[in-house]
Design an enzyme around this catalytic site. Sequence first.
Site, PDB file in Angstrom:
ATOM      1  CB  SER A 191      11.901  -3.239   0.642  1.00  0.00           C
ATOM      2  OG  SER A 191      10.744  -3.290   0.285  1.00  0.00           O
ATOM      3  CB  THR A 196      10.275   2.027   3.435  1.00  0.00           C
ATOM      4  OG1 THR A 196      10.478   1.696   4.693  1.00  0.00           O
ATOM      5  CG2 THR A 196      11.499   1.970   2.458  1.00  0.00           C
ATOM      6  CE  LYS A 221       7.419   4.437   6.202  1.00  0.00           C
ATOM      7  NZ  LYS A 221       6.431   3.323   6.825  1.00  0.00           N
ATOM      8  N   GLY A 268      10.576   8.242  14.517  1.00  0.00           N
ATOM      9  CA  GLY A 268      10.804   8.415  13.221  1.00  0.00           C
ATOM     10  C   GLY A 268       9.624   8.610  12.465  1.00  0.00           C
ATOM     11  CB  VAL A 300       6.661   3.915  11.104  1.00  0.00           C
ATOM     12  CG1 VAL A 300       7.354   3.504  12.511  1.00  0.00           C
ATOM     13  CG2 VAL A 300       5.435   3.225  10.645  1.00  0.00           C
ATOM     14  CE  LYS A 357      14.954  12.781  14.016  1.00  0.00           C
ATOM     15  NZ  LYS A 357      15.246  11.805  13.578  1.00  0.00           N
TER      16      LYS A 357
END
Length: 260
Positions: free
Chosen positions: A14, A61, A65, A127, A129, A154
Amino acid sequence: MKKYLVVGNPIEHSLSPKLHNHWIKENNIDAIYEKKQINESDIKKIIEEIKNEKINGINVTVPFKKTIIPFLNELTPLAREAQSVNTIFKKDNKVIGDNTDIGGFELGLKSINYKVENKKIFILGAGGVTSSIIIALSRLGATKIIISNRTKKKAENLKKIYSKLEIIDWGEVPDFDMIINTTSLGLKKDDEIKLEYSNLKPNKLFYDVIYNPIQTNFLVKAKKFGNQIENGKMMFIYQAQLAFKIWHNVMPVVNKKLLD
């Protein structure tokens, strides 16, 4: 001095501290921004620290989330719609989850003058995001959004919320104008997304939400076959800009050389 954090796992890649601390210094704010690797079992304690004002704000992150949501008092309308939180703050004694990924993605595409309107978009991954990107693409007028995830369930769960989504099996490749990698495949040097690049017509936009490394194998190969490529750097900068505004009530200046 106020304290801000980005939490995730992994977190070493990051660049959020570099960016936020640059803006903190530029705007003469008495604060510091750090990164912290956590496990799911640490979430409750981190939220308590926001309640007690030991921490003044958090960016979230991969992979927290969605899992962080039950620990919050309230969600903003965008975070509720996406069921994804990347920015947390305290207001009126409540810990509130917000989503700046949607705006960050939209502003990132605008910065490269890419028009999504009437285009077919293929998303890899389902996922935390991904829902933010689906919302942004819909708002920008995408004509079709197709999704594929290694765990098909998912993707099917996302379709329950966004009924216009098309789902295909992992490994299948539909006709598309833009392909977006929202998975974490690419954070490691040897990560590879298996695509038959040679079978695809060139001049597509290959977009990877990963920004460090600058070019994942997904982008390197796409470029070799004559495609436009874009990493998640501008999305990252713009989502950070929006988070900074939430915390400090200052809109920091976005300079594209910030992370060069």
